[in-house]
Design an enzyme around this catalytic site. Structure first.
Site, PDB file in Angstrom:
ATOM      1  N   TYR A 177     -13.173  94.123  15.071  1.00 42.48           N
ATOM      2  CA  TYR A 177     -14.620  94.299  15.024  1.00 42.48           C
ATOM      3  C   TYR A 177     -14.966  95.096  13.774  1.00 42.48           C
ATOM      4  CZ  TYR A 177     -19.315  95.918  16.359  1.00 42.48           C
ATOM      5  OH  TYR A 177     -20.658  96.193  16.398  1.00 42.48           O
ATOM      6  N   LYS A 225     -18.018 106.857  11.746  1.00 42.62           N
ATOM      7  CA  LYS A 225     -17.614 107.662  12.911  1.00 42.62           C
ATOM      8  C   LYS A 225     -17.284 109.124  12.536  1.00 42.62           C
ATOM      9  CE  LYS A 225     -17.026 103.767  15.831  1.00 42.62           C
ATOM     10  NZ  LYS A 225     -16.504 102.426  15.636  1.00 42.62           N
ATOM     11  N   ASP A 241     -10.794  98.481   6.994  1.00 35.90           N
ATOM     12  CA  ASP A 241     -11.912  99.020   7.756  1.00 35.90           C
ATOM     13  C   ASP A 241     -11.378 100.201   8.565  1.00 35.90           C
ATOM     14  OD1 ASP A 241     -14.027  99.688   9.330  1.00 35.90           O
ATOM     15  OD2 ASP A 241     -14.336  97.680  10.185  1.00 35.90           O
TER      16      ASP A 241
HETATM   17  C1  LIG Z   1     -17.378 101.235  15.140  1.00 38.28           C
HETATM   18  C2  LIG Z   1     -16.820 100.332  14.126  1.00 38.28           C
HETATM   19  C3  LIG Z   1     -17.641  99.660  13.201  1.00 38.28           C
HETATM   20  C4  LIG Z   1     -19.128  99.696  13.279  1.00 38.28           C
HETATM   21  O1  LIG Z   1     -19.654 100.956  13.077  1.00 38.28           O
HETATM   22  P1  LIG Z   1     -21.170 101.254  13.577  1.00 38.28           P
HETATM   23  O2  LIG Z   1     -21.424 102.623  13.077  1.00 38.28           O
HETATM   24  O3  LIG Z   1     -21.140 101.125  15.055  1.00 38.28           O
HETATM   25  O4  LIG Z   1     -22.041 100.229  12.942  1.00 38.28           O
HETATM   26  C5  LIG Z   1     -17.033  98.935  12.214  1.00 38.28           C
HETATM   27  N1  LIG Z   1     -15.699  98.844  12.131  1.00 38.28           N
HETATM   28  C6  LIG Z   1     -14.875  99.455  13.009  1.00 38.28           C
HETATM   29  C7  LIG Z   1     -13.411  99.331  12.853  1.00 38.28           C
HETATM   30  C8  LIG Z   1     -15.413 100.208  14.047  1.00 38.28           C
HETATM   31  O5  LIG Z   1     -14.598 100.771  14.931  1.00 38.28           O
END
Ligand SMILES: *Cc1c(COP(=O)(O)O)cnc(C)c1O
Length: 438
Positions: free
Chosen positions: A153, A276, A248
Site C-alpha cells: 500500500y 508517520k 516507500d
Molecule cells: C501509511 C502509508 C502510506 C500512506 O500514508 P498516509 O499518510 O496515510 O497518506 C503510504 N505508504 C505506506 C507504506 C504506508 O504505510
C-alpha cells in the site's frame, strides 16, 4: 475512571452512540476505512485520550495500544517533551506559508540520518509523498510505467490504488471505482518476494519503467519481510534498466532503524518516501532522494508539486522532537527486545492453546497470522483464517489490548511499552486464546 476489564463485561455504550451519530455525518462513521472495524466486525471504540502505551476510550476502558496511530506514536502518546515543544511552537503561530528555519532543520536532520536522501521536500501525508515521488521519477526518466507489488500500500493516489493490500483488501475491493482504467493502466503489479516476476517486467518493457516502488518490509498485508537477497536483486535490476528505485518508508522509516529499512538491509534506493513517525503524530510526510533527481522538482526543475501546509511549523516541531528523542542511545535495541518478547509471547500463547499461527516480525512491527503457511507475499497472507483473527481481536479488546482491527495490518509498539505492559499483554493473550478455544 478506569475499570478492571478482567472483572467486568466491557460496555461500549458511548462508543456505540457516537458511532451512530458519526454514520449520519461521515461516510461509514470514520475518516479512514480501517478504523471502522469492518475486518473484525463490531463497533469501533472512540478514543478520548492517550498516555504513553495506553489509550482510554469514551466509556472509560483503558487499552494497551499496539497501533500507535498506525505508526507515528513510537514514543507513546502525549510524550511530555513533544507536547512541551508543541506548546512553545504554537505560541509563535501555526502556519506562515513562508519558509522557516524549522523546515531546514528537519531536512538536514533527515538527510544526515538517511544518506540516500540528499535533498528532501516536505508534504503533509504519505499519500502525497508517494504520488509526488512517482511524478518526479516519471519526469526525471521521461518514462511512464510504474511497478508496484501486490499487497503493498502506498496511499490512495490513483496510480497506486491497484492491488493495494490491507484497507482495500479488508473491504474486498480489488481496485477502487472512480479510478479510470486509463489512470492505472501504466501501473504494473507483481508478487512480492518474487524476483523473476520483476525481471520479466523489465524484459518485456526494458525502456518504459520509470520507477519501482516498494515497501522494503511490508506492513500493509500484515508484516512481511523481504527474503534474503530480494532487495539487493531489485536494486540490481532497477540500476541495470535505468529505473528509479523508490523505497516507500512511510511506515518503516525511523522505525526499523534510525535510517529505516534501507539502513537495516544496507540498500541505497534512489528515492525514499517518509511519513508517520516523521510527523510525531502531526501531519507531516516527505519525499527525497538523489540530488540530481530531486532537482527536477519546481522551482529548480519543471516537475510541479506544492502544498499550502507543507512543512507546517507544528508538524515540523513534533517531528523534529520525535527524531531527536529516537536518537538517544539504546532506543532501537529496546524496541527490538520488547517487540521480540511480546510477539513471541503471543505466538506461544496461541500454540499452547492449539492454534496454528505464523509469526512475522521485523523490529517493532509484527503480525501473528492465523495460518500454517509461511507468509511471504499476498497470496500466502490470504491463507489466514480472518474469522478466527476477528475472534482473537475481540477477545483481546475485552482484555484491554488494542490490536490493529485487521489480520492484514502490522502491530506496532514503541518506547513506552515497558516490561510490565508486555507481561500484561502476554497474560491477556493467554486468556484470550483460552476463551476463543471454547
Ligand atoms: C501509511 C502509508 C502510506 C500512506 O500514508 P498516509 O499518510 O496515510 O497518506 C503510504 N505508504 C505506506 C507504506 C504506508 O504505510
Amino acid at each position: 475512571m478506569q475499570k478492571d476489564l478482567s472483572l467486568l463485561q466491557p460496555n461500549y455504550s458511548r462508543s456505540e452512540k457516537l458511532f451512530e451519530r458519526a454514520q449520519t455525518a461521515i461516510p461509514g462513521g470514520v475518516n479512514s476505512p480501517v478504523r471502522a472495524f469492518r475486518g473484525v466486525g463490531g463497533t469501533p471504540v472512540f478514543i478520548r485520550s492517550g498516555q504513553g502505551p495506553y489509550l482510554t476510550d469514551v466509556d472509560g476502558h483503558r487499552f494497551i495500544d499496539y497501533i500507535g496511530s498506525w505508526g507515528p506514536m513510537i514514543l507513546g502518546h502525549a510524550h511530555p517533551e513533544v507536547i512541551e515543544a508543541l506548546q512553545k511552537a504554537m505560541e509563535r503561530g501555526t502556519s506562515f506559508g513562508a519558509p522557516t528555519e524549522l523546515e531546514v532543520e528537519v531536512a538536514e536532520t533527515i538527510c544526515s540520518i538517511m544518506p540516500s536522501v540528499e535533498k528532501i521536500r516536505m508534504v503533509s501525508s504519505g499519500t502525497e509523498a508517494t504520488m509526488s515521488a512517482i511524478r518526479v521519477a516519471r519526469g526525471y526518466t521521461g518514462r511512464t510505467k510504474v511497478v508496484k507489488f501486490i499487497g503493498c500500500y502506498h496511499g490512495h493516489g490513483d496510480a497506486l490504488l491497484v492491488k493495494a493490500g490491507s484497507g482495500v483488501a479488508t473491504l474486498g475491493l480489488p481496485d477502487s471505482p472512480g479510478v479510470p482504467p486509463e489512470t492505472a493502466q501504466h501501473t504494473i503489479s507483481v508478487p512480492f518476494n518474487n524476483l523473476d516476476a520483476l525481471r520479466q517486467v523489465f524484459e518485456t518493457y526494458p525502456a518504459d519503467v520509470a520507477c519501482v516502488i516498494i515497501e522494503p518490509v511490508v506492513g500493509n498485508m500484515g508484516c512481511v519481510p523481504p527474503a534474503s537477497g530480494y532487495l539487493e536483486g531489485i536494486r540490481d535490476l532497477t540500476s541495470q534498466y535505468g529505473a528509479v528505485l523508490i523505497f516507500d518508508e512511510v511506515m518503516t522509516g525511523f522505525r526499523l532503524a534510525p535510517g529505516g529499512a534501507q539502513e537495516k538491509y544496507g540498500i541505497k534506493p534512489d528515492m525514499t518516501t517518509l511519513g508517520k513517525i516523521m510527523g510525531g503524530g502531526l501531519p507531516a510526510a516527505a519525499y527525497g532522494g538523489r540530488k540530481e533527481i530531486m532537482d527536477c522538482v519546481a522551482p529548480v526543475g519543471p516537475v510541479y508539486q506544492a502544498g499550502t501546509l507543507s512543512g507546517n511549523p507544528l508538524a515540523m516541531t513534533a517531528g523534529l522532537t520525535t527524531l531527536k528523542l529516537l536518537r538517544r542511545a539504546g532506543v532501537y535495541e529496546g524496541l527490538e527486545r520488547q517487540s521480540k518478547k511480546v510477539a513471541e509471547g503471543i505466538q506461544q500463547a496461541a500454540q499452547k492453546n492449539g492454534f496454528k499461527t505464523v509469526l512475522n516480525r521485523v523490529g517493532s512491527m509484527f503480525t501473528v497470522f492465523f495460518t500454517e503457511t509461511p507468509v511471504t507475499d499476498w497470496e500466502t497472507a490470504k491463507t489466514s483464517d480472518t474469522g478466527l483473527f476477528a475472534r482473537f481481536f475481540h477477545a483481546m479488546l475485552a482484555e484491554g489490548v488494542y490490536l490493529p482491527p485487521s489480520q492484514f495490518e502490522a502491530a506496532f509498539l514503541g518506547t513506552a511499552h515497558s516490561d510490565e505492559v508486555i507481561d500484561a499483554t502476554i497474560a491477556a493473550a493467554e486468556r484470550a486464546f483460552k476463551k476463543i478455544k471454547n
